[in-house]
Motif scaffolding. Sequence first.
Motif, PDB file in Angstrom:
ATOM      1  N   PRO A  82       0.836  -1.209   0.000  1.00  0.00           N
ATOM      2  CA  PRO A  82       0.000   0.000   0.000  1.00  0.00           C
ATOM      3  C   PRO A  82       0.868   1.255   0.000  1.00  0.00           C
ATOM      4  O   PRO A  82       2.005   1.232   0.482  1.00  0.00           O
ATOM      5  N   ALA A  83       0.338   2.318  -0.542  1.00  0.00           N
ATOM      6  CA  ALA A  83       1.062   3.582  -0.568  1.00  0.00           C
ATOM      7  C   ALA A  83       1.181   4.120   0.853  1.00  0.00           C
ATOM      8  O   ALA A  83       0.246   4.004   1.645  1.00  0.00           O
ATOM      9  N   PRO A  84       2.337   4.693   1.181  1.00  0.00           N
ATOM     10  CA  PRO A  84       2.485   5.234   2.533  1.00  0.00           C
ATOM     11  C   PRO A  84       1.568   6.430   2.751  1.00  0.00           C
ATOM     12  O   PRO A  84       1.299   7.202   1.841  1.00  0.00           O
ATOM     13  N   ARG A  85       1.088   6.561   3.984  1.00  0.00           N
ATOM     14  CA  ARG A  85       0.212   7.670   4.334  1.00  0.00           C
ATOM     15  C   ARG A  85       0.791   8.378   5.546  1.00  0.00           C
ATOM     16  O   ARG A  85       1.554   7.803   6.313  1.00  0.00           O
ATOM     17  N   GLY A  86       0.373   9.608   5.734  1.00  0.00           N
ATOM     18  CA  GLY A  86       0.838  10.376   6.876  1.00  0.00           C
ATOM     19  C   GLY A  86       0.471   9.739   8.198  1.00  0.00           C
ATOM     20  O   GLY A  86       1.211   9.841   9.179  1.00  0.00           O
ATOM     21  N   GLU A  87      -0.669   9.035   8.248  1.00  0.00           N
ATOM     22  CA  GLU A  87      -1.103   8.384   9.484  1.00  0.00           C
ATOM     23  C   GLU A  87      -0.126   7.303   9.921  1.00  0.00           C
ATOM     24  O   GLU A  87      -0.095   6.908  11.087  1.00  0.00           O
ATOM     25  N   ASP A  88       0.675   6.810   8.976  1.00  0.00           N
ATOM     26  CA  ASP A  88       1.651   5.777   9.288  1.00  0.00           C
ATOM     27  C   ASP A  88       2.787   6.303  10.159  1.00  0.00           C
ATOM     28  O   ASP A  88       3.590   5.531  10.667  1.00  0.00           O
ATOM     29  N   LEU A  89       2.881   7.610  10.319  1.00  0.00           N
ATOM     30  CA  LEU A  89       3.961   8.202  11.102  1.00  0.00           C
ATOM     31  C   LEU A  89       3.780   8.021  12.605  1.00  0.00           C
ATOM     32  O   LEU A  89       4.758   8.053  13.352  1.00  0.00           O
ATOM     33  N   ALA A  90       2.556   7.869  13.078  1.00  0.00           N
ATOM     34  CA  ALA A  90       2.313   7.717  14.515  1.00  0.00           C
ATOM     35  C   ALA A  90       3.093   6.521  15.041  1.00  0.00           C
ATOM     36  O   ALA A  90       3.017   5.428  14.501  1.00  0.00           O
ATOM     37  N   GLY A  91       3.888   6.761  16.095  1.00  0.00           N
ATOM     38  CA  GLY A  91       4.683   5.690  16.679  1.00  0.00           C
ATOM     39  C   GLY A  91       6.081   5.572  16.103  1.00  0.00           C
ATOM     40  O   GLY A  91       6.828   4.691  16.498  1.00  0.00           O
ATOM     41  N   THR A  92       6.452   6.432  15.171  1.00  0.00           N
ATOM     42  CA  THR A  92       7.796   6.394  14.603  1.00  0.00           C
ATOM     43  C   THR A  92       8.688   7.408  15.304  1.00  0.00           C
ATOM     44  O   THR A  92       8.215   8.287  16.020  1.00  0.00           O
ATOM     45  N   SER A  93       9.976   7.289  15.092  1.00  0.00           N
ATOM     46  CA  SER A  93      10.903   8.232  15.710  1.00  0.00           C
ATOM     47  C   SER A  93      11.517   9.135  14.662  1.00  0.00           C
ATOM     48  O   SER A  93      11.506   8.828  13.470  1.00  0.00           O
ATOM     49  N   GLY A  94      12.049  10.243  15.131  1.00  0.00           N
ATOM     50  CA  GLY A  94      12.703  11.198  14.257  1.00  0.00           C
ATOM     51  C   GLY A  94      13.592  12.105  15.083  1.00  0.00           C
ATOM     52  O   GLY A  94      13.829  11.849  16.268  1.00  0.00           O
ATOM     53  N   ALA A  95      14.065  13.165  14.477  1.00  0.00           N
ATOM     54  CA  ALA A  95      14.948  14.101  15.158  1.00  0.00           C
ATOM     55  C   ALA A  95      14.454  15.525  14.945  1.00  0.00           C
ATOM     56  O   ALA A  95      13.959  15.867  13.870  1.00  0.00           O
ATOM     57  N   VAL A  96      14.619  16.349  15.970  1.00  0.00           N
ATOM     58  CA  VAL A  96      14.227  17.751  15.883  1.00  0.00           C
ATOM     59  C   VAL A  96      15.283  18.501  15.086  1.00  0.00           C
ATOM     60  O   VAL A  96      16.472  18.425  15.383  1.00  0.00           O
ATOM     61  N   VAL A  97      14.856  19.234  14.052  1.00  0.00           N
ATOM     62  CA  VAL A  97      15.790  20.037  13.254  1.00  0.00           C
ATOM     63  C   VAL A  97      15.655  21.525  13.553  1.00  0.00           C
ATOM     64  O   VAL A  97      16.582  22.287  13.315  1.00  0.00           O
ATOM     65  N   THR A  98      14.509  21.949  14.034  1.00  0.00           N
ATOM     66  CA  THR A  98      14.295  23.316  14.513  1.00  0.00           C
ATOM     67  C   THR A  98      13.646  23.189  15.883  1.00  0.00           C
ATOM     68  O   THR A  98      12.618  22.521  16.024  1.00  0.00           O
ATOM     69  N   ARG A 158      16.972  21.340  19.617  1.00  0.00           N
ATOM     70  CA  ARG A 158      17.406  20.827  18.302  1.00  0.00           C
ATOM     71  C   ARG A 158      18.305  19.613  18.510  1.00  0.00           C
ATOM     72  O   ARG A 158      19.136  19.584  19.404  1.00  0.00           O
ATOM     73  N   GLY A 159      18.118  18.586  17.669  1.00  0.00           N
ATOM     74  CA  GLY A 159      18.927  17.381  17.742  1.00  0.00           C
ATOM     75  C   GLY A 159      18.356  16.295  18.641  1.00  0.00           C
ATOM     76  O   GLY A 159      18.846  15.176  18.647  1.00  0.00           O
ATOM     77  N   THR A 160      17.320  16.607  19.386  1.00  0.00           N
ATOM     78  CA  THR A 160      16.710  15.629  20.289  1.00  0.00           C
ATOM     79  C   THR A 160      15.946  14.572  19.497  1.00  0.00           C
ATOM     80  O   THR A 160      15.239  14.887  18.545  1.00  0.00           O
ATOM     81  N   GLU A 161      16.096  13.322  19.906  1.00  0.00           N
ATOM     82  CA  GLU A 161      15.323  12.249  19.279  1.00  0.00           C
ATOM     83  C   GLU A 161      13.914  12.276  19.868  1.00  0.00           C
ATOM     84  O   GLU A 161      13.744  12.414  21.077  1.00  0.00           O
ATOM     85  N   VAL A 162      12.907  12.173  19.003  1.00  0.00           N
ATOM     86  CA  VAL A 162      11.520  12.262  19.438  1.00  0.00           C
ATOM     87  C   VAL A 162      10.694  11.117  18.861  1.00  0.00           C
ATOM     88  O   VAL A 162      11.057  10.518  17.856  1.00  0.00           O
ATOM     89  N   TRP A 163       9.558  10.846  19.526  1.00  0.00           N
ATOM     90  CA  TRP A 163       8.548   9.907  19.045  1.00  0.00           C
ATOM     91  C   TRP A 163       7.342  10.700  18.583  1.00  0.00           C
ATOM     92  O   TRP A 163       6.973  11.691  19.202  1.00  0.00           O
ATOM     93  N   VAL A 164       6.703  10.240  17.532  1.00  0.00           N
ATOM     94  CA  VAL A 164       5.488  10.879  17.050  1.00  0.00           C
ATOM     95  C   VAL A 164       4.308  10.293  17.817  1.00  0.00           C
ATOM     96  O   VAL A 164       4.069   9.085  17.778  1.00  0.00           O
ATOM     97  N   ASP A 165       3.598  11.177  18.534  1.00  0.00           N
ATOM     98  CA  ASP A 165       2.412  10.743  19.275  1.00  0.00           C
ATOM     99  C   ASP A 165       1.185  10.671  18.379  1.00  0.00           C
ATOM    100  O   ASP A 165       0.420   9.728  18.432  1.00  0.00           O
ATOM    101  N   SER A 166       0.993  11.724  17.569  1.00  0.00           N
ATOM    102  CA  SER A 166      -0.174  11.752  16.688  1.00  0.00           C
ATOM    103  C   SER A 166       0.104  12.650  15.486  1.00  0.00           C
ATOM    104  O   SER A 166       1.029  13.460  15.501  1.00  0.00           O
ATOM    105  N   VAL A 167      -0.720  12.469  14.483  1.00  0.00           N
ATOM    106  CA  VAL A 167      -0.630  13.276  13.270  1.00  0.00           C
ATOM    107  C   VAL A 167      -1.748  14.305  13.331  1.00  0.00           C
ATOM    108  O   VAL A 167      -2.929  13.953  13.381  1.00  0.00           O
ATOM    109  N   LEU A 168      -1.370  15.595  13.341  1.00  0.00           N
ATOM    110  CA  LEU A 168      -2.360  16.665  13.420  1.00  0.00           C
ATOM    111  C   LEU A 168      -2.960  17.006  12.069  1.00  0.00           C
ATOM    112  O   LEU A 168      -4.140  17.313  11.958  1.00  0.00           O
ATOM    113  N   SER A 169      -2.118  17.012  11.044  1.00  0.00           N
ATOM    114  CA  SER A 169      -2.538  17.364   9.684  1.00  0.00           C
ATOM    115  C   SER A 169      -1.550  16.709   8.722  1.00  0.00           C
ATOM    116  O   SER A 169      -0.583  16.086   9.167  1.00  0.00           O
ATOM    117  N   PRO A 170      -1.740  16.885   7.415  1.00  0.00           N
ATOM    118  CA  PRO A 170      -0.773  16.294   6.477  1.00  0.00           C
ATOM    119  C   PRO A 170       0.645  16.855   6.612  1.00  0.00           C
ATOM    120  O   PRO A 170       1.586  16.268   6.098  1.00  0.00           O
TER     121      PRO A 170
END
Length: 163
Positions: free
Chosen positions: A94-110, A141-153
């Motif tokens: 299936p094509a990836p969707r923005g809702e798939d981001l919930a529960g993933t990790s990333g890094a703060v750039v700003t 900046r640089g902190t590793e974060v978890w996505v709790d929810s998707v607010l918008s696209p």
Amino acid sequence: MGWFLGFGVAGLVVLALALVFDGLLESIGGGPDGFLSLPVIAGFVSALGFTGAVVMGAAGAGPFVATLSGVVAGVVAGWSTWWFSRALIRSGEPAPRGEDLAGTSGAVVTAIPVGGYGEVLLYLAGQPVKYAAKSTGPVARGTEVWVDSVLSPTSVTVRPVDH
């Protein structure tokens, strides 16, 4: 040879039109498989034209042999285009969707201020994408974060990862 080059260029034009009018002839012939789709027609016409021009110009063959060679190459190119497009459509992923981001990790750039937005870099289907991010507290900046929810696209709520 001019006719063959004209067919080759016409096939490329049809391919460009296929990008604009995607799926125009998909329902004609072949039912849902659409063997008369614009990319298939473009592959056939281009291969016919360019192969005929090469056979006529480089090999010195006559128009009949050049046309026959072009038709064979066109059928191979058209069938290959049809087969590969069907394989891609039926890949099952299936094509990836923005809702798939919930529960993933990333890094703060700003940095994310209290009550405001910052930016985080997340990976959607393996591709890095920047999102506006909100958090309950300030996040540097640089902190590793978890996505709790998707607010918008284009925005998410995050929380710092506790190590």
